[in-house]
Design an enzyme around this catalytic site. Structure first.
Site, PDB file in Angstrom:
ATOM      1  N   TYR A 176     -90.308  63.064  -1.121  1.00  0.00           N
ATOM      2  CA  TYR A 176     -90.893  61.726  -1.262  1.00  0.00           C
ATOM      3  C   TYR A 176     -89.842  60.741  -1.773  1.00  0.00           C
ATOM      4  CZ  TYR A 176     -94.277  58.156  -2.774  1.00  0.00           C
ATOM      5  OH  TYR A 176     -94.984  56.990  -2.959  1.00  0.00           O
ATOM      6  N   ASP A 177     -89.195  61.075  -2.879  1.00  0.00           N
ATOM      7  CA  ASP A 177     -88.216  60.167  -3.496  1.00  0.00           C
ATOM      8  C   ASP A 177     -87.063  59.873  -2.535  1.00  0.00           C
ATOM      9  OD1 ASP A 177     -89.927  60.888  -5.515  1.00  0.00           O
ATOM     10  OD2 ASP A 177     -88.378  61.536  -6.913  1.00  0.00           O
ATOM     11  N   THR A 239     -95.773  61.862 -23.871  1.00  0.00           N
ATOM     12  CA  THR A 239     -95.110  60.615 -24.309  1.00  0.00           C
ATOM     13  C   THR A 239     -94.430  59.903 -23.128  1.00  0.00           C
ATOM     14  OG1 THR A 239     -93.178  61.982 -24.827  1.00  0.00           O
ATOM     15  CG2 THR A 239     -94.657  61.404 -26.671  1.00  0.00           C
ATOM     16  N   ARG A 304     -89.645  60.479 -16.965  1.00  0.00           N
ATOM     17  CA  ARG A 304     -90.086  60.344 -18.363  1.00  0.00           C
ATOM     18  C   ARG A 304     -90.483  58.913 -18.712  1.00  0.00           C
ATOM     19  NH1 ARG A 304     -84.736  63.209 -20.151  1.00  0.00           N
ATOM     20  NH2 ARG A 304     -84.257  62.278 -18.124  1.00  0.00           N
ATOM     21  N   ARG A 306     -91.199  54.700 -16.879  1.00  0.00           N
ATOM     22  CA  ARG A 306     -91.203  53.856 -15.687  1.00  0.00           C
ATOM     23  C   ARG A 306     -91.838  52.513 -16.046  1.00  0.00           C
ATOM     24  NH1 ARG A 306     -94.142  56.629 -11.052  1.00  0.00           N
ATOM     25  NH2 ARG A 306     -92.256  57.900 -10.849  1.00  0.00           N
TER      26      ARG A 306
END
Ligand SMILES: NC(=O)c1ccc[n+]([C@@H]2O[C@H](COP(=O)([O-])OP(=O)(O)OC[C@H]3O[C@@H](n4cnc5c(N)ncnc54)[C@H](O)[C@@H]3O)[C@@H](O)[C@H]2O)c1
Ligand SMILES: O=c1ccn([C@@H]2O[C@H](COP(=O)(O)OP(=O)(O)O[C@H]3OC[C@@H](O)[C@H](O)[C@H]3O)[C@@H](O)[C@H]2O)c(=O)[nH]1
Length: 346
Positions: A176-177, A239, A304, A306
């Site tokens: 996908y990326d 987190t 982690r 965005r």
């Protein structure tokens, strides 16, 4: 001629765009704008179709293979004289006369795009090649819904469009990326080599009614779990952050980009950033204060952090999101309760 400021330098092509059909120049031909939406039976696509159909000068054609989308999302338009629905997989060529192409066809949920990674990258590469070939053949303007995933697990935060990203080329998300990164490359190569009018949107996490209830994305998962009295599954570490854009804001941004004069890439997203634990607490507070929150394992290469830098969207499109997460979540809850047949507890 569209201009672009990709990576900070001007890369305006010197090539004129291919001419559309001569019929378009006929002074007697009162034509509608013929718009193809690939992936239009999906979550964002069906809301985009709703908005485009509001304009009586638009004829909308949807091409979709129903891998993650559904005719149900378009039921109000089936049979309408300005609407057509084609069952078509974009990995096969499509020969139709159109003026604009919104190219959204690609599974968006990580569960679905990881289900068949080879098909996902074929859709992103061969599918985008086919749509660019169509745009070249008929002289259409083409918009690609790229993604914040092109930044990978970003080391620059928030992410501006000039950031080249930090992407694993061989991971379980690479279909996908990297697929979307190749799609962007193809868009710019067709622009520079053939003068195709391109528009690239880098979409950040989007939520709202019509998301697949069990498609595994975090907002749809948490809302469905809260409604079903199931623990909210926060994937470790909890987190990690995302920024969530409501679907009507997203659709407004896509149309402004298509109708504007800038190729992009332009980030379209809501800069309101939350950790997954904060999102879970908000869903618990708004939808079901009794529900538990449970920490569960995550999957490899999960970014982690965005958060979009939306300076370009503001300056070049005059766009910014209006709907805050706390206002959007109840709208999605209402849709999910209706579809699940679960009324709100008094
Ligand atoms: N929703 C988000 O948070 C988000 C974020 C970034 C980018 N995007 C992009 O926006 C677009 C739409 O996303 P969405 O959330 O509506 O996802 P979705 O899965 O609901 O919609 C995708 C649509 O494309 C169709 N499709 C998939 N593969 C196809 C193929 N080979 N041929 C024809 N149709 C095909 C599916 O059936 C579905 O109707 C996608 O390109 C996605 O990558 C979405
Ligand atoms: O039940 C869940 C699901 C997901 N998560 C977490 O929530 C975060 C978001 O995960 P999602 O699966 O919703 O979405 P992602 O951010 O991975 O990808 C999303 O944004 C980029 C788009 O291109 C993708 O199409 C879209 O799915 C991740 O950190 C994930 O670990 C949970 O904590 N619990």
């Amino acid at each position: 001629m569209a201009t672009n400021t990709a990576n900070g330098e001007h890369q305006t092509t010197t090539k004129p765009p291919p001419l559309p059909s001569p019929l378009r120049f006929s002074k007697f031909f009162q034509s509608n704008m013929r718009i193809l939406v690939t992936g239009g039976a999906g979550f964002i696509g069906s809301h985009l179709v709703d908005k485009l159909m509001e304009n009586e000068k638009n004829e909308v054609i949807v091409a979709d293979n129903y891998f993650t989308g559904s005719k149900d999302n378009l039921k109000k338009w089936i049979g309408h004289p300005r609407f057509e629905l084609i069952r078509h997989d974009v990995t096969e060529p499509l020969l139709i006369e159109v003026d604009q192409i919104y190219h959204l066809a690609c599974p968006a949920s990580p569960i679905f795009y990881k289900y068949n990674p080879v098909k996902t990258i074929k859709t992103n590469v061969i599918g985008t090649l086919n749509m660019l070939g169509l745009a070249k053949r008929v002289g259409a303007r083409i918009l690609l819904t790229s993604t914040s995933e092109v930044y990978g697990d970003p080391l620059v935060h928030p992410q501006p469009e000039s950031y080249w990203g930090n992407v694993n080329p061989i991971g379980v998300r690479s279909c996908y990326d990297e697929g979307k990164r190749v799609a962007e490359t193809l868009m710019f190569d067709y622009h520079r080599q053939h003068g195709i009018e391109i528009r690239i949107a880098r979409i950040f996490n989007t939520y709202g009614p019509r998301m697949n209830i069990d498609d595994g994305r975090v907002v749809s998962n948490f809302i469905a779990q809260a409604i079903r009295d199931e623990p909210l599954t926060v994937q470790l570490p909890g987190t990690q952050t995302r920024s969530f854009c409501y679907v009507s804001d997203m659709v407004d941004g896509l149309i402004r980009l298509m109708e504007g004069e800038n190729t992009g890439p332009i980030n379209i997203g809501n800069p309101g950033e939350f950790t997954m634990l904060e999102l879970a607490e908000t869903v618990k507070e708004l939808i079901n204060p009794e529900v538990e929150i449970k920490m569960v394992d995550n999957t490899p290469d999960d970014p982690r952090q965005r958060k979009p830098d939306i300076t370009k969207a503001k300056e070049l499109l005059g766009w910014e999101p209006k709907i805050k997460l706390r206002d959007g979540l109840p709208l999605m809850e209402e849709d999910f309760r209706h579809r699940l047949g679960v009324a709100k507890k008094k």
